[in-house]
Design a protein around this motif. Structure first.
Motif, PDB file in Angstrom:
ATOM      1  N   ARG A 306      42.727  53.537  41.995  1.00 18.94           N
ATOM      2  CA  ARG A 306      41.321  53.515  41.586  1.00 18.94           C
ATOM      3  C   ARG A 306      41.169  52.907  40.194  1.00 18.94           C
ATOM      4  N   ASP A 307      42.047  53.315  39.276  1.00 24.30           N
ATOM      5  CA  ASP A 307      41.984  52.814  37.903  1.00 24.30           C
ATOM      6  C   ASP A 307      42.151  51.303  37.847  1.00 24.30           C
ATOM      7  N   LEU A 308      43.075  50.775  38.644  1.00 24.26           N
ATOM      8  CA  LEU A 308      43.330  49.333  38.620  1.00 24.26           C
ATOM      9  C   LEU A 308      42.121  48.547  39.134  1.00 24.26           C
ATOM     10  N   TYR A 309      41.433  49.110  40.126  1.00 26.43           N
ATOM     11  CA  TYR A 309      40.176  48.494  40.562  1.00 26.43           C
ATOM     12  C   TYR A 309      39.173  48.475  39.408  1.00 26.43           C
ATOM     13  N   LEU A 310      39.059  49.581  38.705  1.00 26.96           N
ATOM     14  CA  LEU A 310      38.037  49.715  37.663  1.00 26.96           C
ATOM     15  C   LEU A 310      38.257  48.747  36.506  1.00 26.96           C
ATOM     16  N   ILE A 311      39.511  48.474  36.170  1.00 28.23           N
ATOM     17  CA  ILE A 311      39.769  47.642  34.988  1.00 28.23           C
ATOM     18  C   ILE A 311      39.915  46.161  35.323  1.00 28.23           C
ATOM     19  N   SER A 312      39.972  45.821  36.609  1.00 26.45           N
ATOM     20  CA  SER A 312      40.212  44.423  36.987  1.00 26.45           C
ATOM     21  C   SER A 312      38.925  43.614  37.027  1.00 26.45           C
ATOM     22  N   ASP A 313      39.094  42.301  36.953  1.00 24.23           N
ATOM     23  CA  ASP A 313      37.955  41.381  37.028  1.00 24.23           C
ATOM     24  C   ASP A 313      37.659  40.954  38.453  1.00 24.23           C
ATOM     25  N   CYS A 314      38.681  41.008  39.323  1.00 26.64           N
ATOM     26  CA  CYS A 314      38.499  40.479  40.676  1.00 26.64           C
ATOM     27  C   CYS A 314      39.588  41.014  41.601  1.00 26.64           C
ATOM     28  N   LEU A 315      39.192  41.372  42.814  1.00 25.11           N
ATOM     29  CA  LEU A 315      40.147  41.669  43.872  1.00 25.11           C
ATOM     30  C   LEU A 315      40.589  40.344  44.488  1.00 25.11           C
ATOM     31  N   PHE A 316      41.899  40.140  44.601  1.00 27.95           N
ATOM     32  CA  PHE A 316      42.426  38.882  45.139  1.00 27.95           C
ATOM     33  C   PHE A 316      43.284  39.184  46.358  1.00 27.95           C
ATOM     34  N   LEU A 317      42.855  38.681  47.527  1.00 27.49           N
ATOM     35  CA  LEU A 317      43.570  38.932  48.785  1.00 27.49           C
ATOM     36  C   LEU A 317      43.804  37.608  49.525  1.00 27.49           C
ATOM     37  N   GLY A 323      44.750  43.074  60.116  1.00 26.03           N
ATOM     38  CA  GLY A 323      44.042  43.719  61.207  1.00 26.03           C
ATOM     39  C   GLY A 323      42.660  44.164  60.772  1.00 26.03           C
ATOM     40  N   PHE A 324      42.544  44.490  59.479  1.00 26.76           N
ATOM     41  CA  PHE A 324      41.243  44.907  58.939  1.00 26.76           C
ATOM     42  C   PHE A 324      41.121  44.386  57.510  1.00 26.76           C
ATOM     43  N   GLY A 325      41.134  45.229  56.527  1.00 29.61           N
ATOM     44  CA  GLY A 325      41.000  44.807  55.132  1.00 29.61           C
ATOM     45  C   GLY A 325      40.335  45.887  54.307  1.00 29.61           C
ATOM     46  N   LEU A 326      40.955  47.070  54.252  1.00 25.91           N
ATOM     47  CA  LEU A 326      40.390  48.215  53.542  1.00 25.91           C
ATOM     48  C   LEU A 326      40.087  47.932  52.076  1.00 25.91           C
ATOM     49  N   PRO A 327      40.912  47.165  51.349  1.00 21.63           N
ATOM     50  CA  PRO A 327      40.589  46.891  49.939  1.00 21.63           C
ATOM     51  C   PRO A 327      39.214  46.252  49.744  1.00 21.63           C
ATOM     52  N   MET A 333      32.721  49.175  46.948  1.00 17.21           N
ATOM     53  CA  MET A 333      32.157  50.437  46.473  1.00 17.21           C
ATOM     54  C   MET A 333      31.935  50.438  44.965  1.00 17.21           C
ATOM     55  N   ILE A 334      32.753  49.697  44.230  1.00 18.90           N
ATOM     56  CA  ILE A 334      32.586  49.687  42.773  1.00 18.90           C
ATOM     57  C   ILE A 334      32.044  48.340  42.268  1.00 18.90           C
ATOM     58  N   LYS A 335      31.552  47.515  43.204  1.00 21.12           N
ATOM     59  CA  LYS A 335      30.914  46.244  42.841  1.00 21.12           C
ATOM     60  C   LYS A 335      31.878  45.275  42.170  1.00 21.12           C
ATOM     61  N   LEU A 336      33.158  45.350  42.550  1.00 23.41           N
ATOM     62  CA  LEU A 336      34.172  44.454  42.009  1.00 23.41           C
ATOM     63  C   LEU A 336      34.120  43.122  42.754  1.00 23.41           C
ATOM     64  N   PRO A 337      34.011  41.988  42.048  1.00 24.01           N
ATOM     65  CA  PRO A 337      34.043  40.689  42.732  1.00 24.01           C
ATOM     66  C   PRO A 337      35.300  40.534  43.582  1.00 24.01           C
ATOM     67  N   ILE A 338      35.150  39.857  44.706  1.00 23.41           N
ATOM     68  CA  ILE A 338      36.238  39.718  45.671  1.00 23.41           C
ATOM     69  C   ILE A 338      36.504  38.241  45.955  1.00 23.41           C
ATOM     70  N   SER A 348      34.492  39.419  59.021  1.00 25.31           N
ATOM     71  CA  SER A 348      33.729  40.435  59.747  1.00 25.31           C
ATOM     72  C   SER A 348      33.280  41.571  58.827  1.00 25.31           C
ATOM     73  N   ILE A 349      34.029  41.810  57.772  1.00 26.65           N
ATOM     74  CA  ILE A 349      33.683  42.881  56.829  1.00 26.65           C
ATOM     75  C   ILE A 349      32.716  42.381  55.757  1.00 26.65           C
ATOM     76  N   ALA A 350      33.045  41.240  55.141  1.00 32.36           N
ATOM     77  CA  ALA A 350      32.353  40.813  53.924  1.00 32.36           C
ATOM     78  C   ALA A 350      31.207  39.838  54.167  1.00 32.36           C
ATOM     79  N   HIS A 351      31.151  39.231  55.352  1.00 37.92           N
ATOM     80  CA  HIS A 351      30.129  38.216  55.630  1.00 37.92           C
ATOM     81  C   HIS A 351      30.138  37.158  54.523  1.00 37.92           C
TER      82      HIS A 351
END
Length: 407
Positions: A306-317, A323-327, A333-338, A348-351
């Protein structure tokens, strides 16, 4: 290190803007090895980290002082007696201290004897007095007209024995006008403590400090197991591409691998070799393998994630398959750019609400386009500005420490 007293009318648990500032400053000075004490008229010993001294004579709502100063000319003798009592208290309480930082009490109209006592302290003691100026009633057209009484002129006068700090360039202009001076004021802004604001875990704080994460230009997080289909090689190459663009980027890799599984060990070594070959090994942080300077191993858990999400600038995948993509849900949920690969499960998740890149794009193309994408997100730019310029640690090292050393 210095002995520093911080003074205001009140302190926590009293809620207020300046109350929060003196709390954060006290924690900051303590963290940098200064001896700290808070002096206030109202509040409590709200921490075990440093001393808090409560004396009702310093309160902004002391009943007798508040009544007397409604007509200071008529009640001069009684106000002077309170001034002497406050001055005697300050001499006793601060006799071993090097610096007194008085927040707002030399500029506001809530305790005239306290204001006068601090002026006298600055003129008669070896302690260095700093007036940390946040506000003044004279900045507003509807200020109480009783403040036109000559007794309140002290709020408009510079004392050559006092050093003045203001919280913004705008305030600097206003105080220059109020004091009728061309003196250049020291501007030190208010700050924020991201560790307390985000309620970060102690191990996350250690990681931030040891790896200097808040000094990077861009912090990407990839919460993926170390597996070839997670395409971590591309993440490392993108970090290198960011560096080539002049952007100091870091990658937080949260995933673990089984050291007893031959393929997993081989993939881990391959990623380490790639990061070293590209010259970005210090900017690729394998969280599950991280060892602190003390030799203690970081054991990440859900709080760490959770902390790493909060301090990061962007989720990179950059996954090749999923199969899905839970991150994506967690970041959402925390409005982190993806930023993610353009594969069906992610679509299918992010449109159309994320930045997509093709797996055939080069690392250079991805880095260039992602930088442009993030630079068009005002919340991202604001977060970046705050975390790089307004954290208390940054303000201390860049402004407060040089200021104190020059006193």
């Amino acid at each position: 290190m210095a002995y520093i007293g911080l003074l205001h009318y009140s302190c926590p648990p009293v809620v207020g803007g300046v109350e929060e500032i003196i709390h954060q400053q006290a924690l900051l000075f303590h963290r940098y090895r200064h001896h700290v004490k808070i002096l206030a008229g109202k509040g409590k010993q709200f921490t075990e980290i440093f001393e808090v001294e409560i004396n009702p004579l310093l309160d902004s709502r002391h009943p007798q002082i508040s009544q007397l100063q409604l007509n200071p000319g008529k009640n001069l003798a009684a106000l002077h007696q309170y001034e002497k009592e406050i001055l005697a208290y300050l001499h006793t309480s601060l006799h071993q201290y090097d610096i007194l930082i008085a927040h707002n009490v030399l500029t506001m109209h809530y305790n005239l004897p306290l204001t006068r006592a601090i002026h006298r302290l600055a003129s008669s003691s070896s302690i260095k007095v700093i007036s940390w100026n946040h506000d003044s009633p004279y900045f507003y057209t509807n200020y109480p007209r009783r403040l036109d009484d000559p007794a309140w002129e002290i709020l408009k006068k510079l004392n050559p024995k006092i050093t003045y700090v203001v919280i913004s360039e705008a305030r600097a202009k206003e105080f220059k006008s109020l004091y009728h001076t061309r003196k250049k004021f020291i501007v030190i802004p208010n700050g924020i403590d991201p560790y307390r604001f985000f309620r970060l875990d102690v191990n996350t704080i250690r990681l931030i400090r040891e790896e200097r994460l808040f000094e990077s230009d861009l912090l990407l997080v990839q919460p993926s197991r170390l597996h070839p289909r997670k395409n971590i090689e591309l993440s490392i190459q993108v970090i290198k591409a960011f560096h080539d663009l002049g952007i100091k980027a870091k990658l937080l890799l949260t995933g673990v691998y089984d050291p007893h599984e031959k393929k997993a060990s081989y993939y881990f070594r391959k990623l380490k070799d790639l990061s070293e070959r590209l010259g970005v090994s210090e900017d690729i942080i394998f969280i599950a393998e991280h060892v602190f300077k003390s030799g203690q191993k970081l054991t990440p858990d859900r709080v760490t994630m959770r902390d790493l999400y909060l301090i990061s600038d962007c989720l990179f995948l950059p996954s090749k398959q999923e199969g899905f993509g839970l991150p994506l849900l967690e970041a959402g949920m925390i409005k982190l750019p993806i930023a993610c690969s353009d594969i069906p499960p992610f679509r299918s998740i992010a449109h159309n609400n994320v930045f997509y890149f093709s797996l055939t794009d080069s690392p250079q193309q991805i880095a260039q386009r992602l930088a442009e994408y993030l630079n068009n997100l005002n919340p991202h730019l604001m977060y970046n500005r705050v975390i790089r310029n307004y954290t208390w640690d940054y303000i201390y090292l860049k402004k407060i420490q040089p200021f104190l050393e020059a006193l």
